[in-house]
Design a protein around this motif. Structure first.
Motif: not given
Length: 91
Positions: A72-91
């Motif tokens: 679903g649509p959220t204001n946070r995006q899950l991204i994976q960098v070198e196998g690690l999960f990160l949460v990105r908050i678009p500006s």
């Protein structure tokens, strides 16, 4: 341990989850589920959430010790960098 965080979902979705997990705060569910039950529940949640959104966090054998899924649509995006999960908050 499995954690599901939901926002803006129909009451019926939350009610269904309370059969399997504890709702410790509105929209925050915790429980110990098998991988099969967890995946089936998450599929059902994603199919019935309408305009809502949610995150699934569960324990697994990774560097971080957990994995993340979103639906679903959220204001946070899950991204994976070198196998690690990160949460990105678009500006």
């Amino acid at each position: 341990m499995t954690v599901i965080i939901l926002e803006r979902v129909p009451v019926g979705v939350r009610g269904e989850l309370t059969r399997w997990m504890l709702e410790i705060h509105p929209g925050v569910f915790v429980g110990t589920l098998s991988a099969r039950v967890r995946d089936l529940l998450w599929d059902q949640v994603c199919q019935h959430m309408r305009d809502g959104a949610g995150f699934l966090v569960y324990q697994t054998n990774t560097e971080q010790g957990f994995a993340l899924r979103s639906c679903g649509p959220t204001n946070r995006q899950l991204i994976q960098v070198e196998g690690l999960f990160l949460v990105r908050i678009p500006s």
